[in-house]
Design an enzyme around this catalytic site. Structure first.
Site, PDB file in Angstrom:
ATOM      1  N   ASN A  40      40.288  42.463  36.867  1.00  0.00           N
ATOM      2  CA  ASN A  40      40.469  43.834  36.427  1.00  0.00           C
ATOM      3  C   ASN A  40      41.020  44.661  37.577  1.00  0.00           C
ATOM      4  O   ASN A  40      40.566  44.535  38.710  1.00  0.00           O
ATOM      5  CB  ASN A  40      39.132  44.423  35.960  1.00  0.00           C
ATOM      6  N   VAL A  41      42.033  45.465  37.301  1.00  0.00           N
ATOM      7  CA  VAL A  41      42.492  46.480  38.249  1.00  0.00           C
ATOM      8  C   VAL A  41      42.644  47.777  37.474  1.00  0.00           C
ATOM      9  O   VAL A  41      43.085  47.771  36.325  1.00  0.00           O
ATOM     10  CB  VAL A  41      43.825  46.092  38.939  1.00  0.00           C
ATOM     11  N   HIS A  52      37.598  31.482  47.098  1.00  0.00           N
ATOM     12  CA  HIS A  52      37.228  32.592  47.974  1.00  0.00           C
ATOM     13  C   HIS A  52      38.187  32.733  49.156  1.00  0.00           C
ATOM     14  O   HIS A  52      38.496  33.864  49.575  1.00  0.00           O
ATOM     15  CB  HIS A  52      35.790  32.415  48.462  1.00  0.00           C
ATOM     16  N   HIS A  96      37.807  36.170  35.409  1.00  0.00           N
ATOM     17  CA  HIS A  96      37.954  37.569  34.991  1.00  0.00           C
ATOM     18  C   HIS A  96      38.693  38.326  36.077  1.00  0.00           C
ATOM     19  O   HIS A  96      38.485  38.088  37.276  1.00  0.00           O
ATOM     20  CB  HIS A  96      36.575  38.192  34.761  1.00  0.00           C
ATOM     21  N   HIS A 154      38.857  31.905  28.889  1.00  0.00           N
ATOM     22  CA  HIS A 154      37.855  30.894  28.558  1.00  0.00           C
ATOM     23  C   HIS A 154      38.580  29.574  28.316  1.00  0.00           C
ATOM     24  O   HIS A 154      39.320  29.440  27.327  1.00  0.00           O
ATOM     25  CB  HIS A 154      37.070  31.293  27.307  1.00  0.00           C
ATOM     26  N   SER A 172      42.808  44.457  32.259  1.00  0.00           N
ATOM     27  CA  SER A 172      41.585  43.661  32.255  1.00  0.00           C
ATOM     28  C   SER A 172      41.884  42.335  31.580  1.00  0.00           C
ATOM     29  O   SER A 172      42.502  42.301  30.510  1.00  0.00           O
ATOM     30  CB  SER A 172      40.466  44.381  31.514  1.00  0.00           C
ATOM     31  N   ARG A 193      39.048  51.389  22.002  1.00  0.00           N
ATOM     32  CA  ARG A 193      39.300  50.513  20.866  1.00  0.00           C
ATOM     33  C   ARG A 193      38.326  49.341  20.894  1.00  0.00           C
ATOM     34  O   ARG A 193      38.355  48.494  21.787  1.00  0.00           O
ATOM     35  CB  ARG A 193      40.744  50.013  20.914  1.00  0.00           C
ATOM     36  N   HIS A 217      17.548  39.909  35.016  1.00  0.00           N
ATOM     37  CA  HIS A 217      16.538  39.334  34.132  1.00  0.00           C
ATOM     38  C   HIS A 217      16.518  37.812  34.201  1.00  0.00           C
ATOM     39  O   HIS A 217      15.564  37.177  33.744  1.00  0.00           O
ATOM     40  CB  HIS A 217      16.766  39.802  32.687  1.00  0.00           C
TER      41      HIS A 217
END
Length: 299
Positions: free
Chosen positions: A105-106, A138, A103, A93, A89, A256, A168
């Protein structure tokens, strides 16, 4: 064993990603924190105060144990007594508000019953949406997806639109990307296909981001634009704390804490009832934070 095979590949990819990000930044270096807990171990790698990158984290973990009732609910699975999970992950920034947050993640998850699946994706959160850059981003993802399945991009792009959404606020977190989860990894053919796909995404991740970083790192910016950056980072925090599945899984599995919250920006802010000035770049960005934008063919 498949578990060892995937974990070994992901750990090597983590190191490769860090090396490419260090080279792109040109100043800062990652520190490595090898941690061990009763559920397993991981390597948390963090870069801070770089020339172009204010904070980057690339986490690897390989953990396992007993599936709790809360984990069943968090993972949206109905059964299972033991599990193994491994993945990478990453979050970046940038220092310059004209460069985007990204970001990646795999991950691979296997239950004691043998049921297994892959998940992951890459998404982009610009502080200021640049249509040309979003379209290029993309198209790069579509090119990778098309190598494995011509339906991947359209399916996973919609999944990302729905997932990276703040109900929200009625806005997407950024310009999306691709997101997928619970993709069957049991049969040999499916396992090899998704294992290769997740590796291809992780390999492309630093190349894609470094292109966008280098295009924006030297641009001049105002104090007002820097303040806007911290407001958009605040939206990022809202999503990660309220909706992000990885955060929830990490907490539910007794992961963690320091590694789980590494995705948070170094500085964020919230302003009561902020209203973007009509016709401003900020207002334009807000108008584009919506689902179902055809970024591949954007003008």
């Amino acid at each position: 064993m498949r578990n060892d095979k995937v974990a070994f590949a992901f750990r090597n990819l983590q190191q490769q990603i860090c090396a490419e990000l260090e080279e792109a930044d040109g100043k800062a270096r990652f520190i490595t924190d090898h941690w061990e807990k009763e559920i397993g171990h991981g390597y948390t790698m963090v870069l801070t105060n770089g020339d172009a990158i204010e904070k980057a984290a690339v986490n690897f973990s390989a953990v396992g144990g007993t599936v709790s009732e809360r984990m069943l609910k968090a993972l949206k699975i109905e059964e299972g007594e033991s599990y193994f999970a491994t993945g990478i992950s990453s979050i970046i920034h940038p220092r310059n508000p004209h460069a985007p947050i990204t970001h990646m993640n795999v991950r691979y998850f296997q239950l004691g019953s043998g049921k297994a699946w892959f998940g992951g994706g890459i998404d982009l959160t610009p502080h200021f949406v640049n249509k040309k850059e979003a379209g290029w981003f993309h198209r790069e993802l579509k090119s990778i997806c098309d190598q494995f399945d011509l339906n991947f991009y359209s399916d996973y792009k919609k999944w990302a639109d729905d997932y990276f959404f703040l109900p929200h606020r009625n806005e997407t977190r950024g310009v999306g990307g691709i997101f997928f989860d619970h993709q069957d990894g049991e049969g040999i053919e499916n396992f090899e296909k998704f294992f290769a796909f997740t590796q291809a995404l992780a390999e492309a991740y630093p190349r894609i981001y470094n292109t966008l970083l280098n295009a924006n790192r030297a641009k001049a910016y105002t104090e007002e634009e820097k303040n806007w950056q911290t407001l958009r980072r605040g939206r990022y925090v809202e999503f990660n704390l309220l909706y992000d599945r990885g955060t929830k899984f990490g907490l539910e599995s007794n992961g963690r804490t320091e590694s789980i919250f590494l995705s948070m920006p170094p500085m964020a802010s919230w302003v009561y009832d902020y209203q973007a000035r009509e016709g401003s770049a900020e207002a334009n960005t807000l108008s584009l934070l919506k689902k179902d934008v055809d970024w591949v063919n954007i003008d």
